[in-house]
Scaffold this active site. Structure first.
Site, PDB file in Angstrom:
ATOM      1  N   ASP A   1       0.846  -1.207   0.000  1.00 23.10           N
ATOM      2  CA  ASP A   1       0.000   0.000   0.000  1.00 23.10           C
ATOM      3  C   ASP A   1       0.877   1.251   0.000  1.00 23.10           C
ATOM      4  OD1 ASP A   1       0.804  -0.825   2.534  1.00 23.10           O
ATOM      5  OD2 ASP A   1      -1.051  -0.266   3.545  1.00 23.10           O
TER       6      ASP A   1
ATOM      7  N   ASP B   1       1.187  -7.238 -10.693  1.00 23.61           N
ATOM      8  CA  ASP B   1       0.178  -6.917 -11.711  1.00 23.61           C
ATOM      9  C   ASP B   1      -0.360  -5.511 -11.480  1.00 23.61           C
ATOM     10  OD1 ASP B   1      -1.707  -7.395 -13.807  1.00 23.61           O
ATOM     11  OD2 ASP B   1      -3.234  -7.744 -12.272  1.00 23.61           O
TER      12      ASP B   1
HETATM   13  C1  IPM Z   1      -1.200  -8.991 -17.217  1.00 21.11           C
HETATM   14  C2  IPM Z   1      -2.685  -9.180 -17.337  1.00 21.11           C
HETATM   15  C3  IPM Z   1      -3.021 -10.613 -16.925  1.00 21.11           C
HETATM   16  C4  IPM Z   1      -2.577 -10.797 -15.486  1.00 21.11           C
HETATM   17  C5  IPM Z   1      -4.509 -10.987 -17.078  1.00 21.11           C
HETATM   18  C6  IPM Z   1      -5.006 -10.757 -18.498  1.00 21.11           C
HETATM   19  C7  IPM Z   1      -4.796 -12.380 -16.630  1.00 21.11           C
HETATM   20  O1  IPM Z   1      -3.370  -8.246 -16.578  1.00 21.11           O
HETATM   21  O2  IPM Z   1      -0.452  -9.700 -17.913  1.00 21.11           O
HETATM   22  O3  IPM Z   1      -0.765  -8.111 -16.462  1.00 21.11           O
HETATM   23  O4  IPM Z   1      -3.303 -10.435 -14.548  1.00 21.11           O
HETATM   24  O5  IPM Z   1      -1.476 -11.307 -15.287  1.00 21.11           O
HETATM   25 MN    MN Z   2      -2.109  -6.738 -15.646  1.00 19.21          MN
END
Ligand code: IPM
Ligand code: MN
Length: 360
Positions: free
Chosen positions: A222, A246
């Site tokens: 965070d 992500d």
């Molecule tokens: C990424 C994408 C993927 C993930 C999705 C499409 C599953 O957001 O490559 O960052 O979450 O890894």
């Molecule tokens: Mn992503």
């Protein structure tokens, strides 16, 4: 150099942006005298439509026999809006990452001087940003078991699971990268709450003794989400688990100017795959408005990481920077008089050829 590249264009804008990345690779091949052979195969919604499977065996075989994989994007709204769909395009992406052992996702983040004025962030804060996120890609809550629904359907659960081995292998890559950069590594976690994060801290601390030149610090996710925007220049190498990586890399893309600009490399012991971090952007598919630069920069990463062609990789990066400098960009970046996907790709190809002539 003779190399085989598997092409997985995927869904939405994937095929359009990948086509431009291939053009850039061809320009490099032509000017430097390399031979790149391409083999296309299906993945995602396109593969479900054709075979019922989002990552068909033929595609897996093609990936395994290639020297590197160039990937576009995955995802289709017809599945997003159907919570009962049994197969989803994203399962193809996750299965591919898992089956090919692509455990380390490398996402470089830098600011472009030409784009500083269009950023919602202040210039003096983002100018000179240059960090790289090492996101663990085949573990954590994306893959942990058990996952699913209770029998009555009223409770759902996902498990975040990490083994020491999974943490160690990506940590070594991140420490090595830090040794070759500004020698600072930040582990981003949630060790005040999560048991997995505490294992990450413990493991990374142990490993750090093998890399005495690298300064290690820890940051809760965070807090990191705030600091990345507040003081991005403080970061050099960021190491983190799957889901945190992500999220913070989408956030970090604002620093570069557009989500459409960020490339990534997914590395394993046997295969490596290169893809823009953006998704399939279905609203833009077929309109020629998608930004191809993330895909083109992914091709640059492919040359560097998979083939160790550093000079060729740098030429593509310089060509991309020149296209931004020239204001030659798609509408996500260039609001007035934007260029289309193909025009941007053509410009980059021309720049590559020009740059090679100049340096020859
Ligand atoms: C990424 C994408 C993927 C993930 C999705 C499409 C599953 O957001 O490559 O960052 O979450 O890894
Ligand atoms: Mn992503």
């Amino acid at each position: 150099m003779n190399k085989n590249i598997a092409i997985l264009a995927g869904d939405g804008i994937g095929p359009e942006v990948t086509a431009e990345a291939v053009k850039a690779l061809n320009a490099v091949a032509e000017t430097f005298g390399h031979q790149f052979k391409y083999a296309e195969s299906l993945i995602g919604a396109a593969a479900i439509d054709a075979t019922g499977n989002p990552f068909p065996e033929a595609t897996e075989e093609s990936c395994k026999s290639a020297d590197a994989i160039l990937f576009g994007a995955i995802g289709d709204p017809k599945y997003d809006n159907d919570p009962n769909a049994k197969v989803r395009p994203e399962q193809g992406l996750l299965k591919m990452r898992k089956n090919l052992g692509l455990f380390a996702n490398v996402r470089p983040v830098s600011s472009y001087d030409a784009l500083l004025p269009i950023s919602p962030l202040k210039e003096h804060i983002i100018k000179g940003t240059d960090f790289v996120v090492f996101r663990e890609l085949t573990g954590g809550i994306y893959f942990g078991e058990p996952r699913g629904r209770s029998e009555d359907g009223n409770t759902a659960f996902d498990s975040c699971v990490y083994s020491k081995t999974e943490i160690e292998r990506i940590s070594h890559l991140a420490f090595k990268a830090a040794e070759n950069r500004r020698k600072k590594l930040t582990l981003v976690d949630k060790a005040n709450v999560l048991a997995t994060s505490r294992l990450w801290r413990e493991t990374v601390k142990e490993i750090s003794s093998q890399y005495p030149k690298v300064e290690l610090d820890f940051m809760f996710v965070d807090n990191a989400a705030m600091k990345i925007i507040q003081n991005p220049k403080d970061f050099d190498v960021v190491l983190t688990e799957n889901m945190f990586g992500d999220i913070i890399t989408d956030e970090a893309s604002v620093i570069s100017g557009s989500l459409g600009l960020l490339p990534s490399a997914s590395l394993g012991t046997k295969s490596s795959l290169f893809e823009p971090i953006h998704g399939s952007y279905p609203q833009a598919a077929g309109k020629g408005i998608a930004n191809p630069l993330g895909a083109i920069l992914s091709a640059a990463m492919l040359l560097e990481y998979a083939f160790e062609l550093k000079e060729e990789s740098q030429i593509i990066k310089d060509a991309v920077a020149n296209s931004l400098k020239a204001g030659f960009a798609t509408e996500d970046i260039q609001k007035e008089n934007p260029k289309n996907t193909k025009e941007v790709g053509d410009f980059v190809v021309k720049e590559i050829k020009k740059l090679v002539t100049v340096s020859a």
